[in-house]
Every structure is written in structure tokens, then in C-alpha cells.
Enzyme design. Structure first.
Site, PDB file in Angstrom:
ATOM      1  N   MET A 229       0.861  -1.186   0.000  1.00  0.00           N
ATOM      2  CA  MET A 229       0.000   0.000   0.000  1.00  0.00           C
ATOM      3  C   MET A 229       0.889   1.224   0.000  1.00  0.00           C
ATOM      4  O   MET A 229       1.806   1.334   0.814  1.00  0.00           O
ATOM      5  CB  MET A 229      -0.906  -0.002   1.236  1.00  0.00           C
ATOM      6  N   LEU A 230       0.617   2.135  -0.920  1.00  0.00           N
ATOM      7  CA  LEU A 230       1.423   3.351  -1.006  1.00  0.00           C
ATOM      8  C   LEU A 230       0.575   4.513  -1.491  1.00  0.00           C
ATOM      9  O   LEU A 230      -0.079   4.422  -2.531  1.00  0.00           O
ATOM     10  CB  LEU A 230       2.609   3.149  -1.973  1.00  0.00           C
ATOM     11  N   ILE A 231       0.589   5.589  -0.724  1.00  0.00           N
ATOM     12  CA  ILE A 231       0.073   6.877  -1.183  1.00  0.00           C
ATOM     13  C   ILE A 231       1.303   7.695  -1.554  1.00  0.00           C
ATOM     14  O   ILE A 231       2.223   7.839  -0.744  1.00  0.00           O
ATOM     15  CB  ILE A 231      -0.756   7.587  -0.084  1.00  0.00           C
ATOM     16  N   GLY A 237      -0.839  12.581   4.001  1.00  0.00           N
ATOM     17  CA  GLY A 237      -1.344  13.464   5.056  1.00  0.00           C
ATOM     18  C   GLY A 237      -2.688  14.083   4.743  1.00  0.00           C
ATOM     19  O   GLY A 237      -3.147  14.976   5.464  1.00  0.00           O
ATOM     20  N   GLY A 241      -5.124   7.372   2.463  1.00  0.00           N
ATOM     21  CA  GLY A 241      -4.876   6.004   2.919  1.00  0.00           C
ATOM     22  C   GLY A 241      -6.102   5.421   3.607  1.00  0.00           C
ATOM     23  O   GLY A 241      -6.485   4.271   3.359  1.00  0.00           O
ATOM     24  N   ALA A 242      -6.737   6.227   4.468  1.00  0.00           N
ATOM     25  CA  ALA A 242      -7.932   5.767   5.178  1.00  0.00           C
ATOM     26  C   ALA A 242      -9.087   5.545   4.199  1.00  0.00           C
ATOM     27  O   ALA A 242      -9.826   4.554   4.317  1.00  0.00           O
ATOM     28  CB  ALA A 242      -8.335   6.791   6.246  1.00  0.00           C
ATOM     29  N   GLU A 264      -0.089  -8.451   5.198  1.00  0.00           N
ATOM     30  CA  GLU A 264       1.203  -9.137   5.216  1.00  0.00           C
ATOM     31  C   GLU A 264       2.250  -8.240   5.857  1.00  0.00           C
ATOM     32  O   GLU A 264       2.517  -7.149   5.367  1.00  0.00           O
ATOM     33  CB  GLU A 264       1.616  -9.456   3.768  1.00  0.00           C
TER      34      GLU A 264
END
Length: 408
Positions: A229-231, A237, A241-242, A264
Site C-alpha cells: 500500500m502506497l500513497i 497526510g 490512505g484511510a 502481510e
């Protein structure tokens, strides 16, 4: 000896910090190319340049990895003011270009004008896959921005090549990153895009993504496990992500075959994010009602979290502890003590296991061996560690509660 030291000093001038040397951009407009304010740098480059994250052999090294904002078409250029071979014989510089080529797919350009011309094609770029969720973020200075979350398949036209470009960002921002085998059809891909206007047209910019692997659970279930997972840094900020994790969670909740949703090797930041999202989802469930929380962690909580939200027992327990803290008056000595004992009871698990192991050791170890093991499990130290763990947990929980309150 003095000559050797002088040589080492001279050679040291040809060492460059690769995290500083690598410049990354997500380019929307031609003027972004020369605008330093749009540049960001890696957090990590050790997978290509070793633990020291140093490239040897160059002065003034600049590694440009610029991407168009949507399709991620790539400009790759290496520049430097001088090279070690210009001054010293028999000293080889690192093959910087070769190392970068190991992770970026072919099809990039090294010509700035060609890259700028690719921006004109960005209007043709559209998000891949199926729209799952859209949301807006308000910025006091710039107004409202609209974002979309899509679920894509590797079979979507053009997605395989796009994903090869997108996954290169993992190497720069996730410490233990590795590329996945995208040909395995058990992978799901979730992508976040920003909608924006340019010259009256609607365009899309890549914000971040998540990969999830669907494990088989006997006899007829699956267990989706979040792998990556990457923003991307320009969007961090802002709550993306949420939004992504909640949208993915809701997607899997709608599938009867899903047992529960895991991750994982989750990072500390991911666990905080997951806590926030799961508390947000669980707080309105009847079994987690405020009047039920003082009665303790119940089988009803486990069952309802599992059935309605695909949350496993371990994660449901953390949700319960956070919601109970929110409902507890910690200035009331009795309430605070009951809550402290409830959390410590869970935290004491590993210490209790140590005590069982110690009991087994007493039967088979020589006295001098037993003494060394008993030293590691000193009761006073256990109590101190337990109290520290408790304080750390509560501090983290309070941050989740504050964040929930600001998003109410």
C-alpha cells in the site's frame, strides 16, 4: 601513508547520497519540469545502492525520474558535473544508469522535449477498472478536490504496463519492497486517482494504490491479504490512505466467500491506519454499543465483527479496547483500574508464555543454564515492561480516538 590519505580524501569527493541525488516528480504542466517545489526524493534507495545508500564515482550527481501525473510515462536522465575516471585511472564509477534500469520498465525517454510532448497525451488517460468509491477533500487555499478509487484487473488494456511503472515507487518508499508476480490471477489491484481540470478538460492523476492477494481458506472461503500500500508523497497526510483502506474493506465485506481481511507484515503506520478504519466501521455495531463495553470483550463482538465486517478476533479486540477507552472516564479511579487490568490481561499473554516455558526448562536444564534463562524473565523487569507496553498502547489509542473525533 600521507599519499594514501590524500587519495582517500579526493575519492570521497566522488560519493553521493542517492536519496538526495534522485529527484522524483509527478508532472501535470510543462512548467512543473523546472519547478523545484514539485520535486520529492526517496526515503530509501538501499535496494539498488546498498545499505549506505551511496553512489560512488560522480560529483554533482543528479538522477531525474520524472513521471506524467496520470499515465506515469517516464523521463529518466543521469547528470553530473564530473566523473572519477576523468581524474583517476583504474577507478571505476558505479553503474548508476544500469542500476536504475533494473527496476524501471523500457519505454522511458531521456529527452526532456519528448517528455513534455507526452503531457499532451495525458487527456487520453482514464482510470482503469471499476469505480468503487468517490470522495472530496477540502483545501482552504485551493478549494475542493475530487478523488476516485477503482478496482483494476491485470487484464485491463494497458494496465500491466502502467502497473510496471507504478510499482517502481515502492522501491523508494517501502523499506522491504519487492515486485509481485502480476500474472497470478489471485491479485487484486486498487487505485486512487485525483480528477483535475486542465484547459477545460477533465484529467486524472495517480495518487496511490494497494495490492491484495486472495488466499484460499478450506473448504470454500478466501482470505484477502493486503500486500502493498502506497500513497505517493505529494498526496500524503490528506486522508487518502484511510479512504482507500475503507473502500477496499467495504468491497470485500460484500463478498460472501471472504472469511476475513488481513495484512502481510504490516508496518506500524499501517496498523494505526487499520485501527482508525476498523473503529470507524465498528463503532455503530450493536455489540460495540457504549453500554456493552464495560462488560468486557464478548463473543457477540467477535461474531458481529466477523459476520458483518470480515474482521478477525485479534483486530476486533483492538477495536473493543479503543472504544472502551473512549467510553471510560480515566479520572475515575475504579473505571481506570478496570480498563488498565483489561488491557494488561491481553498484553500479559507473551509473559505468561515465558513462564510456561520456564517451568518446562526447570525439568531439563542444568542449574547454571536455568539461572541465565531466569535472568531474562525477571519478574520485576516483566512488570516494568508490561507497564511501558500499556502506556504506549493507550497513547496510540488516544491518537485514534482524537482522529475519529475530528472526522465525526
Amino acid at each position: 601513508m600521507a599519499g594514501v590519505n590524500a587519495m582517500e580524501k579526493k575519492l570521497a569527493e566522488y560519493k553521493c547520497d542517492t536519496n538526495e541525488a534522485i529527484s522524483l516528480k509527478l508532472v501535470r504542466f510543462p512548467e512543473d519540469v523546472d519547478d523545484d517545489s514539485t520535486t520529492f526524493h526517496p526515503e530509501y534507495s538501499h535496494q539498488l545502492f546498498g545499505d549506505d545508500e551511496i553512489a560512488f564515482g560522480y560529483k554533482g550527481l543528479q538522477i531525474q525520474l520524472f513521471h506524467t501525473a496520470g499515465n506515469l510515462s517516464t523521463l529518466f536522465k543521469v547528470k553530473y558535473s564530473s566523473k572519477v575516471t576523468e581524474t583517476f585511472d583504474c577507478v571505476e564509477p558505479d553503474d548508476v544508469e544500469g542500476k536504475i534500469r533494473e527496476i524501471i520498465p523500457s519505454g522511458f525517454t531521456s529527452n526532456a522535449d519528448d517528455f513534455t510532448s507526452l503531457l499532451e497525451k495525458e487527456a487520453n488517460f482514464k482510470p482503469f477498472g471499476t469505480l468503487l468509491h468517490s470522495y472530496t477533500v477540502h483545501n482552504e487555499e485551493a478549494g475542493e478536490f475530487t478523488y476516485q478509487i477503482h478496482k483494476a484487473e491485470i487484464t485491463c488494456p494497458g494496465f500491466r504496463e502502467y502497473h510496471e511503472r507504478l510499482q517502481t515507487f515502492l522501491m523508494w518508499f517501502i523499506e522491504t519492497a519487492s515486485f509481485i508476480d502480476a500474472d497470478d490471477d489471485r491479485w487484486d489491484f486498487f487505485l486512487v486517482f485525483e480528477k483535475y481540470n486542465k484547459d477545460g478538460e477533465t484529467l486524472y492523476a495517480t495518487v496511490g494504490y494497494m495490492t491484495v492477494y486472495n488466499y484460499y481458506v478450506y473448504p470454500d472461503k478466501t482470505r484477502p491479504r493486503v500486500s502493498q500500500m502506497l500513497i505517493l508523497p505529494p498526496f500524503q497526510g490528506e486522508g487518502h490512505g484511510a479512504q482507500l483502506l475503507e473502500a477496499v474493506h467495504r468491497f470485500y465485506c460484500s463478498l460472501p466467500k471472504v472469511q476475513d481481511i488481513t495484512a502481510e507484515d504490516p508496518s506500524e503506520n499501517y496498523v494505526k491506519l487499520r485501527d482508525f478504519v476498523l473503529v470507524k466501521l465498528c463503532q455503530n455495531l450493536p455489540s460495540f454499543a457504549e453500554d456493552k463495553l464495560p462488560l468486557g470483550f464478548s463473543a457477540d463482538m467477535v461474531q458481529e465483527a466477523q459476520d458483518k465486517l470480515k474482521i478477525n478476533k485479534k483486530h476486533a479486540r483492538r477495536v473493543y479496547e479503543i472504544l472502551r477507552l473512549r467510553a471510560t472516564d480515566m479520572s475515575d479511579e475504579k473505571q481506570a483500574r478496570e480498563y488498565r487490568l483489561e488491557v494488561k490481561k491481553r498484553l500479559f499473554g507473551p509473559y505468561r508464555k515465558n513462564q510456561r516455558e520456564l517451568a518446562k526448562m526447570k525439568k531439563c536444564l542444568r542449574p547454571e543454564e536455568l539461572v541465565s534463562h531466569m535472568g531474562q524473565m525477571d519478574t520485576q523487569t516483566q512488570h516494568e515492561e508490561l507497564e511501558k507496553s500499556y502506556q504506549d498502547v493507550v497513547e496510540g489509542y488516544r491518537r485514534i480516538i482524537e482522529r475519529i473525533a475530528t472526522h465525526a
